[in-house]
Design a protein around this motif. Sequence first.
Motif, mmCIF file in Angstrom:
data_model
loop_
_atom_site.group_PDB
_atom_site.id
_atom_site.type_symbol
_atom_site.label_atom_id
_atom_site.label_comp_id
_atom_site.label_asym_id
_atom_site.label_seq_id
_atom_site.Cartn_x
_atom_site.Cartn_y
_atom_site.Cartn_z
ATOM 1 N N UNK A 97 2.025 -7.933 -7.677
ATOM 2 C CA UNK A 97 1.865 -7.270 -8.976
ATOM 3 C C UNK A 97 1.912 -5.757 -8.815
ATOM 4 N N UNK A 98 1.321 -5.247 -7.750
ATOM 5 C CA UNK A 98 1.402 -3.816 -7.474
ATOM 6 C C UNK A 98 2.850 -3.384 -7.258
ATOM 7 N N UNK A 99 3.614 -4.191 -6.546
ATOM 8 C CA UNK A 99 5.018 -3.855 -6.308
ATOM 9 C C UNK A 99 5.798 -3.855 -7.624
ATOM 10 N N UNK A 100 5.510 -4.813 -8.502
ATOM 11 C CA UNK A 100 6.187 -4.856 -9.798
ATOM 12 C C UNK A 100 5.852 -3.622 -10.634
ATOM 13 N N UNK A 101 4.601 -3.185 -10.593
ATOM 14 C CA UNK A 101 4.212 -1.964 -11.306
ATOM 15 C C UNK A 101 4.946 -0.751 -10.744
ATOM 16 N N UNK A 102 5.020 -0.675 -9.426
ATOM 17 C CA UNK A 102 5.710 0.448 -8.800
ATOM 18 C C UNK A 102 7.200 0.432 -9.138
ATOM 19 N N UNK A 103 7.821 -0.735 -9.107
ATOM 20 C CA UNK A 103 9.242 -0.837 -9.465
ATOM 21 C C UNK A 103 9.467 -0.399 -10.913
ATOM 22 N N UNK A 104 8.565 -0.804 -11.809
ATOM 23 C CA UNK A 104 8.678 -0.412 -13.220
ATOM 24 C C UNK A 104 8.551 1.099 -13.374
ATOM 25 N N UNK A 105 7.619 1.691 -12.623
ATOM 26 C CA UNK A 105 7.436 3.140 -12.670
ATOM 27 C C UNK A 105 8.690 3.860 -12.184
ATOM 28 N N UNK A 106 9.262 3.380 -11.102
ATOM 29 C CA UNK A 106 10.468 4.016 -10.570
ATOM 30 C C UNK A 106 11.643 3.907 -11.540
ATOM 31 N N UNK A 107 11.682 2.817 -12.314
ATOM 32 C CA UNK A 107 12.771 2.617 -13.263
ATOM 33 C C UNK A 107 12.590 3.445 -14.529
ATOM 34 N N UNK A 108 11.343 3.597 -14.994
ATOM 35 C CA UNK A 108 11.089 4.224 -16.291
ATOM 36 C C UNK A 108 10.550 5.646 -16.206
ATOM 37 N N UNK A 109 9.975 6.021 -15.067
ATOM 38 C CA UNK A 109 9.322 7.321 -14.962
ATOM 39 C C UNK A 109 7.886 7.317 -15.455
ATOM 40 N N UNK A 110 7.371 6.161 -15.874
ATOM 41 C CA UNK A 110 5.986 6.049 -16.342
ATOM 42 C C UNK A 110 5.039 6.063 -15.141
ATOM 43 N N UNK A 111 3.976 6.854 -15.245
ATOM 44 C CA UNK A 111 2.997 6.954 -14.161
ATOM 45 C C UNK A 111 2.173 5.665 -14.059
ATOM 46 N N UNK A 112 1.718 5.354 -12.856
ATOM 47 C CA UNK A 112 0.741 4.300 -12.619
ATOM 48 C C UNK A 112 -0.549 4.970 -12.149
ATOM 49 N N UNK A 113 -1.634 4.766 -12.906
ATOM 50 C CA UNK A 113 -2.952 5.273 -12.519
ATOM 51 C C UNK A 113 -3.801 4.064 -12.169
ATOM 52 N N UNK A 114 -4.170 3.938 -10.908
ATOM 53 C CA UNK A 114 -4.883 2.763 -10.417
ATOM 54 C C UNK A 114 -6.312 3.151 -10.041
ATOM 55 N N UNK A 115 -7.271 2.617 -10.781
ATOM 56 C CA UNK A 115 -8.692 2.833 -10.484
ATOM 57 C C UNK A 115 -9.085 1.851 -9.392
ATOM 58 N N UNK A 116 -9.341 2.373 -8.187
ATOM 59 C CA UNK A 116 -9.627 1.531 -7.027
ATOM 60 C C UNK A 116 -11.027 1.787 -6.479
ATOM 61 N N UNK A 117 -11.944 2.109 -7.397
ATOM 62 C CA UNK A 117 -13.319 2.416 -7.028
ATOM 63 C C UNK A 117 -13.992 1.226 -6.326
ATOM 64 N N UNK A 118 -13.604 0.004 -6.706
ATOM 65 C CA UNK A 118 -14.193 -1.188 -6.104
ATOM 66 C C UNK A 118 -13.310 -1.763 -4.994
ATOM 67 N N UNK A 119 -12.346 -0.989 -4.514
ATOM 68 C CA UNK A 119 -11.377 -1.491 -3.568
ATOM 69 C C UNK A 119 -11.971 -1.989 -2.258
ATOM 70 N N UNK A 120 -13.073 -1.410 -1.813
ATOM 71 C CA UNK A 120 -13.704 -1.869 -0.572
ATOM 72 C C UNK A 120 -14.696 -3.004 -0.828
ATOM 73 N N UNK A 121 -15.032 -3.244 -2.081
ATOM 74 C CA UNK A 121 -15.940 -4.342 -2.421
ATOM 75 C C UNK A 121 -15.096 -5.556 -2.778
#
Length: 402
Positions: free
Chosen positions: A200-224
């Motif tokens: 899903x992250x890769x799909x978001x990144x591919x969409x961003x590269x195609x459209x120029x839309x930013x991806x802002x990912x809140x990863x505050x719980x990433x280690x939990x």
Amino acid sequence: MTQVSALERLRLTPERFAFQGIRGQIRDLVTENIALLAVRAREIGDVIPLWYGEGDMTTPAFIRDAAKEALDEGLTFYVPNMRGLDRLTTALADYQTRIHGRPVPAERTTVTPGGMQALFLAVQLVADPGSNVVYVGPQWPNIHSVIHLSAAEPRPVALGFDTDWRLDLDRLFDACDARTRAIFLSTPSNPTGWTASREEMQALLDFSRKTGIWIISDEVYGRLYFDGDVAPSILQLAEDGDRVMSVNSFSKAWAMTGWRIGWLTHPSSVAPQLGAMTQYINSGTPAVLQAAAARAITDGEPLVHEIRTLIKTGLDMTYERLSSIPGIILPEKPKGGMYAFFAFEGEDDSRNACRRILEEARVGLAPGYLFGDASRAFLRMCVCRDSGDIARALDRMVGALA
């Protein structure tokens, strides 16, 4: 600013006249909280408060000692580099490179007074008045309000729910249009615990590269995260030139909620602008706090594992006990975060259930409407607490509801 005639001014109290002169985005802003429930909790007493997104662990001594040492060292002056103290930005570069398995140099990091400030900077950086930001819900309410404060349109797209929360990427992408500046998601999520997969992250990144839309990912719980040492991150896939930002904080995984220190990871090309924004918003984060955070990030791996184990224990206990309550809806056990998020059959609005649990079990839970319409029926329970407190809360809840 709203213009009023002299006659209209005479019809207004002085306080109301001043109020009418502020920006519209501020005028209708309210603090989303559990104030009424909290007031009642004080009245009845002996309430176990599990409604806040905060653990009960005091910041460990090795981090507190680093702050004391920094005071003795004389780190009481401005930090010349608005994006952070060298010892912290270097430590963050090493840390992020290690956990994500690819270079994340110091030029890509800006230290902020809390993860909330990192989120605010990210949205302010890209969202124009009249644009929109699409975000994945149910969602921590602050993101909606930050977008609103930027005079942009907050545009929620809810996760689907059957036995678990699931992201429909087609629906998410269809919600974007020519005015969309960013897609925002939290992973692992507050409140659901939903975690984006690497695919899903890769799909978001591919969409961003195609459209120029930013991806802002809140990863505050990433280690939990319970299925590995770190949750899938957009930083594991993105190049420096991608329109990607990651919001993070020391609050949750290092037991530092009250210290108010976080960071934003971003393309190196926007570092000067973020430094300038920091100068004009808060002139940087105190050096003493940054020194403590540097110690946390370099020596804090055992602490991160301890907190993760504490949460997993609380979550396992909660699922085992709550499953005995008739009519309860328990999604699949979350892969990350610090919450159990559940509902009751036939309850469309969890505020009634929260009131009942408060009155009959003396346990404080957060009602799901705070996180958007998609979760109105759900209740959020923070399980990042001493296992004895969790056990007592569950005993009370099962006794009152079973």
